[in-house]
Design a protein around this motif. Structure first.
Motif, PDB file in Angstrom:
ATOM      1  N   TYR A 279      51.135 -20.815 -26.048  1.00 31.34           N
ATOM      2  CA  TYR A 279      50.743 -22.220 -25.974  1.00 31.34           C
ATOM      3  C   TYR A 279      51.760 -23.102 -26.701  1.00 31.34           C
ATOM      4  O   TYR A 279      52.164 -24.154 -26.192  1.00 31.34           O
ATOM      5  N   ARG A 280      52.175 -22.679 -27.884  1.00 28.03           N
ATOM      6  CA  ARG A 280      53.165 -23.464 -28.633  1.00 28.03           C
ATOM      7  C   ARG A 280      54.462 -23.600 -27.839  1.00 28.03           C
ATOM      8  O   ARG A 280      55.069 -24.673 -27.801  1.00 28.03           O
TER       9      ARG A 280
ATOM     10  N   THR B  89      44.387 -25.345 -23.177  1.00 23.06           N
ATOM     11  CA  THR B  89      44.444 -25.302 -21.721  1.00 23.06           C
ATOM     12  C   THR B  89      45.828 -25.739 -21.243  1.00 23.06           C
ATOM     13  O   THR B  89      46.373 -26.727 -21.724  1.00 23.06           O
ATOM     14  N   ILE B  90      46.375 -24.997 -20.299  1.00 22.22           N
ATOM     15  CA  ILE B  90      47.673 -25.321 -19.698  1.00 22.22           C
ATOM     16  C   ILE B  90      47.511 -25.343 -18.185  1.00 22.22           C
ATOM     17  O   ILE B  90      46.901 -24.443 -17.612  1.00 22.22           O
ATOM     18  N   ARG B  91      48.060 -26.381 -17.540  1.00 21.74           N
ATOM     19  CA  ARG B  91      48.135 -26.405 -16.083  1.00 21.74           C
ATOM     20  C   ARG B  91      49.541 -25.966 -15.704  1.00 21.74           C
ATOM     21  O   ARG B  91      50.524 -26.432 -16.271  1.00 21.74           O
TER      22      ARG B  91
ATOM     23  N   TYR C  56      41.922 -17.595 -25.751  1.00 21.94           N
ATOM     24  CA  TYR C  56      40.814 -17.763 -26.684  1.00 21.94           C
ATOM     25  C   TYR C  56      41.306 -17.984 -28.103  1.00 21.94           C
ATOM     26  O   TYR C  56      40.593 -18.513 -28.943  1.00 21.94           O
ATOM     27  N   ARG C  57      42.553 -17.647 -28.402  1.00 18.89           N
ATOM     28  CA  ARG C  57      43.097 -17.844 -29.748  1.00 18.89           C
ATOM     29  C   ARG C  57      43.494 -19.281 -30.029  1.00 18.89           C
ATOM     30  O   ARG C  57      43.839 -19.627 -31.145  1.00 18.89           O
ATOM     31  N   GLY C  58      43.485 -20.125 -29.021  1.00 18.01           N
ATOM     32  CA  GLY C  58      43.718 -21.542 -29.228  1.00 18.01           C
ATOM     33  C   GLY C  58      45.175 -21.956 -29.286  1.00 18.01           C
ATOM     34  O   GLY C  58      46.079 -21.229 -28.876  1.00 18.01           O
ATOM     35  N   VAL C  59      45.389 -23.162 -29.831  1.00 18.39           N
ATOM     36  CA  VAL C  59      46.716 -23.770 -29.815  1.00 18.39           C
ATOM     37  C   VAL C  59      47.708 -23.082 -30.740  1.00 18.39           C
ATOM     38  O   VAL C  59      48.903 -23.350 -30.674  1.00 18.39           O
ATOM     39  N   GLY C  60      47.253 -22.193 -31.579  1.00 14.45           N
ATOM     40  CA  GLY C  60      48.156 -21.448 -32.457  1.00 14.45           C
ATOM     41  C   GLY C  60      48.821 -20.268 -31.781  1.00 14.45           C
ATOM     42  O   GLY C  60      49.738 -19.666 -32.336  1.00 14.45           O
ATOM     43  N   SER C  61      48.394 -19.948 -30.549  1.00  9.91           N
ATOM     44  CA  SER C  61      48.994 -18.805 -29.852  1.00  9.91           C
ATOM     45  C   SER C  61      50.451 -19.109 -29.518  1.00  9.91           C
ATOM     46  O   SER C  61      50.828 -20.252 -29.268  1.00  9.91           O
TER      47      SER C  61
END
Length: 94
Positions: A25-26, A83-85, A17-22
């Motif tokens: 994810y980076r 989102t990551i697969r 939920y924190r988005g691409v800044g997490s």
């Protein structure tokens, strides 16, 4: 809940939920691979981050699994963008 994980059509997806800044994810975007540990078992995986936020059935799967809590993962453009697969990596050649 910070991260949600669902399976759609046999594929594993993760969102934060924190988005691409997490941080995770980076790292996924930068490296494109990682390791998942389940108990004592390790699996090398490929991490795909491009073009997944509008995957058919993904939002519905999050809502089904997480109920009202899922709104942090499906209503937020930031979470959708993160989102990551996760796919199994090819086994190394013998």
């Amino acid at each position: 809940m910070e991260v949600g994980m669902v399976v759609v059509a046999g594929e594993l997806y993760v969102r934060a939920y924190r988005g691409v800044g997490s941080r995770w994810y980076r790292a996924a975007r930068k490296h494109g691979h990682g390791t998942i540990r389940v108990g004592t078992v390790r699996h090398d995986v490929l991490l795909t981050t491009d073009g997944l936020e509008r995957r058919a059935g993904l939002d519905a799967a999050f809502r089904t699994k997480y109920g009202s809590v899922a709104e942090a993962l499906v209503a937020s453009p930031e979470a959708r963008a993160a989102t990551i697969r996760i796919d199994p990596a090819a086994a190394p050649a013998p």
